[in-house]
Design a protein around this motif. Structure first.
Motif, short mmCIF file in Angstrom:
data_model
loop_
_atom_site.label_atom_id
_atom_site.label_comp_id
_atom_site.label_asym_id
_atom_site.label_seq_id
_atom_site.Cartn_x
_atom_site.Cartn_y
_atom_site.Cartn_z
N VAL A 27 0.86 -1.18 0.00
CA VAL A 27 0.00 0.00 0.00
C VAL A 27 0.90 1.24 0.00
N VAL A 28 0.32 2.37 -0.38
CA VAL A 28 1.04 3.64 -0.31
C VAL A 28 0.57 4.33 0.97
N PRO A 29 1.41 4.35 1.99
CA PRO A 29 0.99 4.93 3.27
C PRO A 29 1.05 6.46 3.25
N ARG A 30 0.34 7.07 4.18
CA ARG A 30 0.44 8.51 4.40
C ARG A 30 1.65 8.75 5.28
N LYS A 31 2.50 9.68 4.88
CA LYS A 31 3.70 10.00 5.66
C LYS A 31 3.30 10.61 7.00
N VAL A 32 4.11 10.35 8.01
CA VAL A 32 3.89 10.88 9.36
C VAL A 32 5.16 11.63 9.76
N ASP A 33 4.99 12.81 10.33
CA ASP A 33 6.13 13.61 10.76
C ASP A 33 6.63 13.16 12.13
N HIS A 34 7.90 13.40 12.38
CA HIS A 34 8.53 13.19 13.69
C HIS A 34 8.51 11.74 14.17
N VAL A 35 8.72 10.82 13.24
CA VAL A 35 8.87 9.41 13.57
C VAL A 35 10.19 8.95 12.96
N PRO A 36 10.73 7.84 13.39
CA PRO A 36 11.98 7.35 12.79
C PRO A 36 11.83 7.17 11.28
N ASN A 37 12.94 7.31 10.55
CA ASN A 37 12.86 7.29 9.09
C ASN A 37 12.44 5.94 8.51
N TYR A 38 12.55 4.87 9.26
CA TYR A 38 12.13 3.57 8.76
C TYR A 38 10.62 3.35 8.86
N VAL A 39 9.90 4.28 9.48
CA VAL A 39 8.44 4.22 9.52
C VAL A 39 7.95 4.82 8.20
N ALA A 40 7.40 3.98 7.34
CA ALA A 40 6.96 4.43 6.01
C ALA A 40 5.75 5.34 6.11
N GLY A 41 4.95 5.20 7.17
CA GLY A 41 3.75 6.02 7.35
C GLY A 41 2.65 5.20 8.00
N ILE A 42 1.42 5.66 7.80
CA ILE A 42 0.24 4.96 8.33
C ILE A 42 -0.74 4.72 7.19
#
Length: 159
Positions: A27-42
């Motif tokens: 899936v194409v996740p929504r980016k999230v700010d202020h999380v580690p760079n390996y978190v693709a999003g939600i």
């Protein structure tokens, strides 16, 4: 132990399949700010917001490529609030399992100071490293990831 195999770069990894909910297409996740760079999003998973960890970025330093065999492995993640939350693990070439009764994920050791890297073992496929996905996110990092109704697994509102 039944393990799910995947790749990050050219390296082969395995994770214990005992807590896998399901495997879904990338899936194409929504980016999230202020999380580690390996978190693709939600992304929206059955009515709840669920974080996705890009295992290729975490392990190899590059994003997972959008290939037919790139998948999101949905697991029950034991968060600090005492509940299991759904967590997506994005990985490449998620196409095979391996049964190794001689391996026990509860007794597996970690490699170095990285708690999610487990033992290396040889198989006919080559060298494989276990991943302890339960240790991918440290306690301080997990709080901002599990937000906005992520406890609604399978549309039931229970976790």
């Amino acid at each position: 132990m039944l393990m799910l195999l995947f790749y990050a770069g050219d390296n082969l990894y395995a994770l214990d399949s005992a807590h896998v909910i399901e495997i879904i297409p990338m899936v194409v996740p929504r980016k999230v700010d202020h999380v580690p760079n390996y978190v693709a999003g939600i992304f929206n998973y059955r009515g709840g917001l669920v974080p996705i960890i890009d295992l290729c970025r975490l392990l190899h330093g590059t994003d997972c490529r959008p290939r037919f065999s790139t998948r999101v492995i949905m697991v029950h993640y034991p968060a600090n609030d005492g509940k299991d939350h759904p967590l997506g693990l994005m990985a490449e070439r998620v196409t095979e399992t391996l049964s190794r009764p001689d391996l026990d994920s509860k007794k597996a050791s970690q490699v170095g100071d990285v708690p999610y890297l487990g033992d290396l073992f040889m198989d006919e496929k080559g060298m494989i490293q276990q991943i302890h996905w339960q240790h991918l996110v440290s306690g301080d990092q997990s709080a901002p990831l599990f937000i906005g109704g992520s406890d609604r697994v399978n549309g039931t509102g229970r976790n």
